[in-house]
Enzyme design. Structure first.
Site, PDB file in Angstrom:
ATOM      1  N   MET A  77       0.819  -1.204   0.000  1.00  0.00           N
ATOM      2  CA  MET A  77       0.000   0.000   0.000  1.00  0.00           C
ATOM      3  C   MET A  77       0.860   1.264   0.000  1.00  0.00           C
ATOM      4  SD  MET A  77      -2.997  -1.177   2.667  1.00  0.00           S
ATOM      5  CE  MET A  77      -3.863   0.397   2.550  1.00  0.00           C
ATOM      6  N   HIS A  78       0.192   2.392  -0.152  1.00  0.00           N
ATOM      7  CA  HIS A  78       0.716   3.741   0.126  1.00  0.00           C
ATOM      8  C   HIS A  78       1.705   4.285  -0.903  1.00  0.00           C
ATOM      9  CE1 HIS A  78      -1.141   2.953   3.979  1.00  0.00           C
ATOM     10  NE2 HIS A  78      -0.222   2.080   4.316  1.00  0.00           N
ATOM     11  N   ASP A 233      -2.665  -5.158   0.766  1.00  0.00           N
ATOM     12  CA  ASP A 233      -2.121  -6.446   1.193  1.00  0.00           C
ATOM     13  C   ASP A 233      -2.839  -7.034   2.407  1.00  0.00           C
ATOM     14  OD1 ASP A 233      -1.055  -4.464   2.848  1.00  0.00           O
ATOM     15  OD2 ASP A 233       1.019  -4.876   2.320  1.00  0.00           O
TER      16      ASP A 233
END
Length: 478
Positions: A77-78, A233
């Site tokens: 992520m991110h 995830d």
């Protein structure tokens, strides 16, 4: 057949499941991280494409993919993937564990709208501060940004030609209105961005696009293979392990520790550093407590002792009450509940009788106390946990699992051997998209055994946790 792709930081994993959730084949491809400066962490998006191409070709060579109906995506992520108006990559992707934007994150977090709308602290690893960092340090590139994608969604763009994200991954950008499950125009404007620079949003179990015909032909897939929204995830892992209903949760005893719980409502508490995100399924949210060093702390201890974790834990014997010694596993700071990147770990209460076994027990107990902190933080928002599944390498230690169950006061269910991670959850999400189905397909795994709390030791663990929790205030200044 249904394919799941999980784009991790160190590699991409691909697997194929059938309608009974049997894993038919797996393949993986390694990835490397570039760290050109202290605190930086980057990857080239073209390497993700090469890894996915390699893994899918390997699956095609092993079993043939002519019966595939869907592809689901999961991933780290991110990260910030910045594209120009021709969808060309402007710079290497800035990853989730990149801390260069800490000043920009603090500035955004000081704006009360961000916590109010997203329900979360703006962490340096989130996507929004990275765009603010670009504005300050790479203004020419920043002005050319026409589209911002998350890592797995860049794979989607390549697979389908569609710029799409889904709720669970978008939740980690600091631009999503978490309750409304939509981009926030106010938060985007605060970063000099607008909806035109964001991908379209779908739920993780919905169709986001169709596989390009040239790629289908390359790997021997039939026409019309749908690509599901997928999930970040941890959300995809939640789908894989059946944590898709209120009251269900998993505890991951990996390098870091995660306590992940499903919730039917959006009930944030940013001050406790609990992540409150959208789940990968409609009408669901999830909450996560994060322990930055779980198995990582035990492995550190083992290296110092000149041994390995399995040897140290395997000689401890039956579970016993915590001793006077405490271990705070803050080797690289702590996330939940303190959100303190500067605090560091410590042994406290050592005495002449503190031998190797006592220190090893203290390390395990400290990690379990950290999970208890996360459990208490989640409970403070009204989230309950009735069923807890244990995952990760740490569950191979009976002592650790017994200590965790006793520290949390909850039975820990251990699945039979198998893969219940992001790729498996992504494949399930793909099947949901292909079949028009939902959470009913995300069944829990078969449970090998259940580890109950040791009722006689629960009070001793509770007392030790109280000392552990109070110790943070004593070591934070060191």
């Amino acid at each position: 057949m249904h394919i799941g792709l999980d784009l991790g930081t160190s590699g991409l994993k691909a697997l194929v499941i059938d309608r009974q959730d049997h894993v038919l084949a797996e393949a993986s491809a390694p990835l490397s991280v570039s760290r050109p400066h202290d605190g930086w962490s980057e990857q080239a998006p073209r390497d993700w494409i090469a890894a996915a191409d390699s893994a899918l070709a390997a699956l095609a060579a092993e079993i043939g993919l002519d019966a595939v109906r869907s592809i689901g995506l999961s991933g780290q992520m991110h990260g910030a993937v910045c594209l120009d108006s021709a969808h060309e990559v402007l710079r290497p992707a800035i990853l989730w564990n990149d801390t260069r934007a800490h000043l920009e994150a603090a500035a955004l977090d000081a704006d009360p709208r961000f916590r109010a709308v997203t329900g979360n602290i703006v962490f340096p690893g989130f996507t929004a501060p990275k765009l603010m960092w670009m504005a300050a340090h790479e203004p020419d590139l920043r002005r050319r940004v026409a589209l911002v994608l998350l890592p797995k969604d860049y794979l989607r763009l390549w697979l389908t030609g569609e710029a799409v994200s889904e709720m669970s991954d978008a939740a980690g950008t600091a631009w999503l209105d978490m309750g409304a499950r939509d981009w926030s125009d106010d938060l985007l404007a605060a970063c000099d961005l607008g909806r035109a620079q964001m991908p379209r949003l779908v739920e993780g179990s919905e169709v986001s696009g169709v596989l390009r015909p040239d790629l289908a032909a390359r790997w021997g897939l039939p026409p019309g293979v749908v690509v599901a929204g997928g999930g970040g995830d941890n959300a995809a892992s939640g789908v894989g392990v059946g944590v898709v209903a209120p009251g269900t949760a998993f505890a991951s005893l990996g390098t870091s520790g995660v306590l992940f719980a499903a919730s039917a409502r959006f009930s944030p508490d940013p001050a406790s550093a609990v992540h409150t995100f959208c789940h990968a399924l409609p009408g669901l949210w999830c909450q996560m407590g994060v322990i930055l060093a779980a198995a990582d702390a035990l492995n550190w201890h083992a290296r110092v002792m000149g041994s390995d974790a399995a040897t140290l834990t395997g000689t401890l014997g039956p579970l016993r009450a915590p001793g006077r010694a405490l271990f705070l596993p803050y080797l690289g700071g702590e996330r939940t509940p303190w959100n303190d990147a500067g605090v560091r770990g410590a042994f406290l209460g050592l005495e002449h009788a503190s031998d190797a076994a006592a220190l090893t027990r203290a390390v395990i107990e400290g990690i379990c106390h950290a999970f208890r902190d996360s459990l208490d933080a989640l409970a403070a928002t009204g989230t309950r946990i009735d069923r807890l599944i244990g995952l990760g390498g740490g569950t191979r230690s009976d002592y650790w699992v017994e200590a965790l169950a006793t520290a949390l006061g909850l039975p820990v269910e251990l699945p039979v051997a198998g893969d219940f991670g992001g790729a498996f959850g992504a494949a399930r999400l793909g099947r949901m998209a292909a079949d028009g189905a939902g959470a009913e397909l995300a069944t829990p795994p078969q449970i090998a055994r259940v580890v109950e709390p040791d009722a006689a030791l629960v009070p001793a663990f509770a007392e030790a946790h109280a000392r552990y929790h109070a110790a943070y205030g004593k070591v934070r200044e060191f």
